[in-house]
Scaffold this motif. Structure first.
Motif, mmCIF file in Angstrom:
data_model
loop_
_atom_site.group_PDB
_atom_site.id
_atom_site.type_symbol
_atom_site.label_atom_id
_atom_site.label_comp_id
_atom_site.label_asym_id
_atom_site.label_seq_id
_atom_site.Cartn_x
_atom_site.Cartn_y
_atom_site.Cartn_z
ATOM 1 N N TYR A 130 4.679 2.924 -4.508
ATOM 2 C CA TYR A 130 3.805 1.798 -4.201
ATOM 3 C C TYR A 130 4.220 1.191 -2.862
ATOM 4 O O TYR A 130 5.406 1.063 -2.571
ATOM 5 C CB TYR A 130 3.884 0.738 -5.315
ATOM 6 N N ARG A 131 3.214 0.815 -2.074
ATOM 7 C CA ARG A 131 3.504 0.240 -0.766
ATOM 8 C C ARG A 131 2.379 -0.697 -0.368
ATOM 9 O O ARG A 131 1.315 -0.732 -0.997
ATOM 10 C CB ARG A 131 3.666 1.351 0.277
ATOM 11 N N LEU A 132 2.631 -1.450 0.685
ATOM 12 C CA LEU A 132 1.607 -2.304 1.271
ATOM 13 C C LEU A 132 1.207 -1.748 2.633
ATOM 14 O O LEU A 132 2.072 -1.393 3.445
ATOM 15 C CB LEU A 132 2.119 -3.738 1.436
ATOM 16 N N ASP A 136 -1.921 -6.100 4.079
ATOM 17 C CA ASP A 136 -1.838 -6.824 2.811
ATOM 18 C C ASP A 136 -2.527 -6.062 1.680
ATOM 19 O O ASP A 136 -2.796 -6.622 0.625
ATOM 20 C CB ASP A 136 -2.452 -8.222 2.949
ATOM 21 N N THR A 137 -2.789 -4.765 1.913
ATOM 22 C CA THR A 137 -3.483 -3.948 0.925
ATOM 23 C C THR A 137 -2.489 -3.190 0.043
ATOM 24 O O THR A 137 -1.694 -2.387 0.550
ATOM 25 C CB THR A 137 -4.415 -2.933 1.612
ATOM 26 N N PRO A 138 -2.523 -3.386 -1.270
ATOM 27 C CA PRO A 138 -1.653 -2.614 -2.172
ATOM 28 C C PRO A 138 -2.153 -1.172 -2.269
ATOM 29 O O PRO A 138 -3.337 -0.930 -2.501
ATOM 30 C CB PRO A 138 -1.797 -3.336 -3.519
ATOM 31 N N VAL A 139 -1.247 -0.229 -2.100
ATOM 32 C CA VAL A 139 -1.596 1.187 -2.111
ATOM 33 C C VAL A 139 -0.652 1.927 -3.052
ATOM 34 O O VAL A 139 0.565 1.717 -3.022
ATOM 35 C CB VAL A 139 -1.505 1.808 -0.699
ATOM 36 N N PHE A 145 -3.876 8.540 -1.624
ATOM 37 C CA PHE A 145 -3.646 7.136 -1.273
ATOM 38 C C PHE A 145 -4.755 6.308 -1.936
ATOM 39 O O PHE A 145 -5.864 6.217 -1.408
ATOM 40 C CB PHE A 145 -3.654 6.938 0.248
ATOM 41 N N ALA A 146 -4.454 5.746 -3.100
ATOM 42 C CA ALA A 146 -5.417 4.921 -3.828
ATOM 43 C C ALA A 146 -5.107 3.455 -3.559
ATOM 44 O O ALA A 146 -3.945 3.040 -3.661
ATOM 45 C CB ALA A 146 -5.346 5.216 -5.319
ATOM 46 N N PHE A 147 -6.125 2.661 -3.240
ATOM 47 C CA PHE A 147 -5.869 1.274 -2.841
ATOM 48 C C PHE A 147 -6.830 0.314 -3.529
ATOM 49 O O PHE A 147 -7.877 0.721 -4.049
ATOM 50 C CB PHE A 147 -5.958 1.128 -1.322
ATOM 51 N N ASP A 148 -6.446 -0.954 -3.523
ATOM 52 C CA ASP A 148 -7.298 -2.021 -4.058
ATOM 53 C C ASP A 148 -8.044 -2.702 -2.918
ATOM 54 O O ASP A 148 -7.425 -3.131 -1.930
ATOM 55 C CB ASP A 148 -6.452 -3.089 -4.777
ATOM 56 N N GLN A 193 -10.037 -5.802 -1.150
ATOM 57 C CA GLN A 193 -9.807 -7.248 -1.172
ATOM 58 C C GLN A 193 -10.510 -7.870 -2.388
ATOM 59 O O GLN A 193 -11.624 -7.505 -2.728
ATOM 60 C CB GLN A 193 -10.334 -7.883 0.110
ATOM 61 N N GLY A 194 -9.808 -8.806 -3.032
ATOM 62 C CA GLY A 194 -10.377 -9.481 -4.185
ATOM 63 C C GLY A 194 -10.294 -8.708 -5.479
ATOM 64 O O GLY A 194 -10.692 -9.225 -6.529
ATOM 65 N N HIS A 195 -9.799 -7.487 -5.448
ATOM 66 C CA HIS A 195 -9.754 -6.630 -6.624
ATOM 67 C C HIS A 195 -8.320 -6.265 -6.990
ATOM 68 O O HIS A 195 -7.445 -6.207 -6.125
ATOM 69 C CB HIS A 195 -10.541 -5.344 -6.377
ATOM 70 N N GLY A 196 -8.113 -5.979 -8.278
ATOM 71 C CA GLY A 196 -6.818 -5.486 -8.723
ATOM 72 C C GLY A 196 -5.678 -6.398 -8.323
ATOM 73 O O GLY A 196 -5.673 -7.597 -8.595
ATOM 74 N N ARG A 197 -4.674 -5.833 -7.635
ATOM 75 C CA ARG A 197 -3.497 -6.590 -7.205
ATOM 76 C C ARG A 197 -3.633 -7.181 -5.809
ATOM 77 O O ARG A 197 -2.696 -7.770 -5.296
ATOM 78 C CB ARG A 197 -2.251 -5.691 -7.231
ATOM 79 N N HIS A 198 -4.795 -6.962 -5.165
ATOM 80 C CA HIS A 198 -4.958 -7.486 -3.806
ATOM 81 C C HIS A 198 -5.064 -8.999 -3.874
ATOM 82 O O HIS A 198 -5.902 -9.550 -4.576
ATOM 83 C CB HIS A 198 -6.204 -6.903 -3.136
ATOM 84 N N ARG A 199 -4.241 -9.688 -3.105
ATOM 85 C CA ARG A 199 -4.159 -11.146 -3.181
ATOM 86 C C ARG A 199 -5.127 -11.860 -2.246
ATOM 87 O O ARG A 199 -5.312 -13.070 -2.354
ATOM 88 C CB ARG A 199 -2.721 -11.585 -2.901
#
Length: 474
Positions: free
Chosen positions: A35-37, A40-43, A83-86, A88-94
């Motif tokens: 897991y990485r950023l 500011d996008t969680p990936v 590389f799966a990401f969230d 903005q506004g979804h999942g773990r994205h703050r």
């Protein structure tokens, strides 16, 4: 007979649990998951080979990285770097979504920029990067591919986009569920309209719709075959039956609760039957009165789409039902603290964490805690009334009461379609909530009384809504 039946139920739930975990964990076998950023996008990065082609995976509206695991795990097992990401506004994205959702240069442009950052992080040298996305993401990915150098094949699930032309994208597979008639026709027409030089095709995944397509074995195998054809690869691992395994896991957790509930002290109260006149008054009255009353309240105070209105709707609906129950002299029983805590723990910590690991984001970011707290203001009275109304009701009466509530949401949408359209998306969440959490709540109510069970169900409902709907900057 009862003891023997309980033993068979316990054994069946245990077998289902073991099988489900075996399949779901087997889908992760041999894969490195980190897991990485990216900004500011969680990936989530998944790979078996560090030099495999890169695939960026994007989810749909109200989705998350976890919901794309079926495709991500299979591609990683086949040697791709995923590389799966969230968004903005979804999942773990703050960071909340923002901009004008109706303008291409609004929210769409912001999500495109976010996707391009992830593509840049995934790229190795000049090697092309493949894109795979579902629903909302399909339009984003097509537009990104049109503006970004070095994009390889596209695999789009349940796709729709006005950015498609006869010549672009030139390498695209459209996978659509057989139970998605409108999107199915779009996929077939788009594939047929492509120029002869374009590599484009449509695949209709059998017996799936807009959500279950994410677990379609046929769909995942078609996606892998398409990418292998472009990158000239031969690794073809078998797609695991993760969809049924996820259903089995959540069903097993639900079926185990009657045995867990025995830890809490039992109640001496006997459920008092509900007559049909009272049921129709308690269900029908709030269903008709709540939508027009809720429109009188200014509901734009939460940074989550339609969640503020939903809180108001739940509060009014629950308050009206409680008034009817009080008028009918049906007292709310005492609260069983042990029953409340046990039920809440099982729904959030056991069921919720299982869902979060294998199916969908269920753990809130810090920004969502305040939203969940506000939602509790409506959800707790609503479920408190529901639990007490259902306490002595028959199965038919309970089903009617729940269908009536869904009808009230439908009436609210009809009264203000443009503002409340997204309420339609909450209906499946409510149905699943009743099937699983509602069952556990009834078990708890019959064991320890309906009041504690109703409060726990209200807290769990607020949690489920608070983590499911996208954050949006007001």
């Amino acid at each position: 007979m009862t003891i023997r039946w309980n033993r068979w139920c316990f054994a069946g739930a245990l077998v289902l649990l073991v099988w489900s975990l075996w399949v779901l964990e087997g889908a992760r076998k041999g894969i490195e998951i980190t897991y990485r950023l990216v900004g500011d996008t969680p990936v989530t990065v998944l790979y078996r080979q560090t030099d495999g082609p890169a695939v960026v995976v994007a989810h749909g509206f109200s989705g998350s990285r976890q919901m794309m695991q079926g495709y991500s795990h299979l591609l990683a097992q086949a040697g791709y770097r995923v590389f799966a990401f969230d968004f903005q506004g979804h999942g773990r994205h703050r960071t909340p979504m923002s901009g004008d959702v109706n303008a291409i240069n609004g929210t769409t442009r912001l999500l495109m920029a976010q996707t391009q950052e992830v593509i840049k992080a995934a790229r190795q040298g000049d090697a092309p990067v493949a894109l795979l996305g579902h629903s909302m993401a399909t339009d984003i990915l097509i537009r990104v591919a049109n503006e970004t150098e070095g994009i390889g094949p596209l695999v789009l699930l349940s796709a729709f986009s006005e950015a498609v032309s006869e010549s672009w994208p030139c390498d695209m597979l459209l996978i659509t569920g057989a139970w998605e008639p409108g999107l199915r026709e779009f996929a077939l027409e788009t594939a047929e309209a492509a120029q002869e030089s374009a590599r484009r095709a449509a695949f209709i995944a059998p017996a799936v719709e807009h959500v279950s397509i994410l677990q379609s074995r046929a769909g995942r195998e078609a996606a892998l075959d398409w990418l292998n054809g472009y990158f000239e690869r031969n690794d073809v691992p078998k797609a695991a039956q993760t969809g049924w395994a996820l259903v089995g896991l959540l069903a097993a957790v639900t079926l185990f609760f009657p045995f867990v509930a025995r830890i809490a002290p039992g109640s001496q109260a006997t459920p008092e039957p509900i007559n049909w006149r009272l049921l129709l008054l308690a269900a029908g009255g709030p269903a008709l009165l709540t939508p027009p009353l809720a429109t009188l309240v200014e509901a734009e105070f939460l940074p989550v789409l339609v969640a503020d209105y939903l809180m108001v709707h739940l509060l009014i609906y629950g308050a009206l039902q409680l008034c009817v129950l009080v008028w009918a002299k049906r007292r709310l029983g005492p609260i069983s603290a042990a029953g409340l805590v046990l039920l809440l723990f099982w729904m959030i910590a056991v069921f919720g964490l299982a869902l979060d690991r294998y199916g969908a984001s269920f753990w809130p970011t810090p920004e969502r805690w305040a939203i969940i707290a506000v939602l509790c203001v409506g959800a707790v009275p609503f479920m408190l009334a529901d639990a007490n109304l259902s306490y002595g009701a028959t199965l038919t009466q309970r089903i009617l009461a729940r269908v009536t509530f869904l009808a009230s949401l439908g009436l609210a949408v009809a009264l203000d379609f443009d503002a409340l359209f997204f309420l339609v998306m909450i209906a499946p969440v409510i149905v699943l909530f009743y099937l699983s959490f509602g069952y556990m709540g009834r078990v708890s109510a019959l064991r320890s009384g309906p009041t504690g069970a109703g409060i726990a169900l209200g807290l769990a409902l607020a949690w489920a809504i608070g983590v499911s709907f996208p954050l949006f900057a007001v």
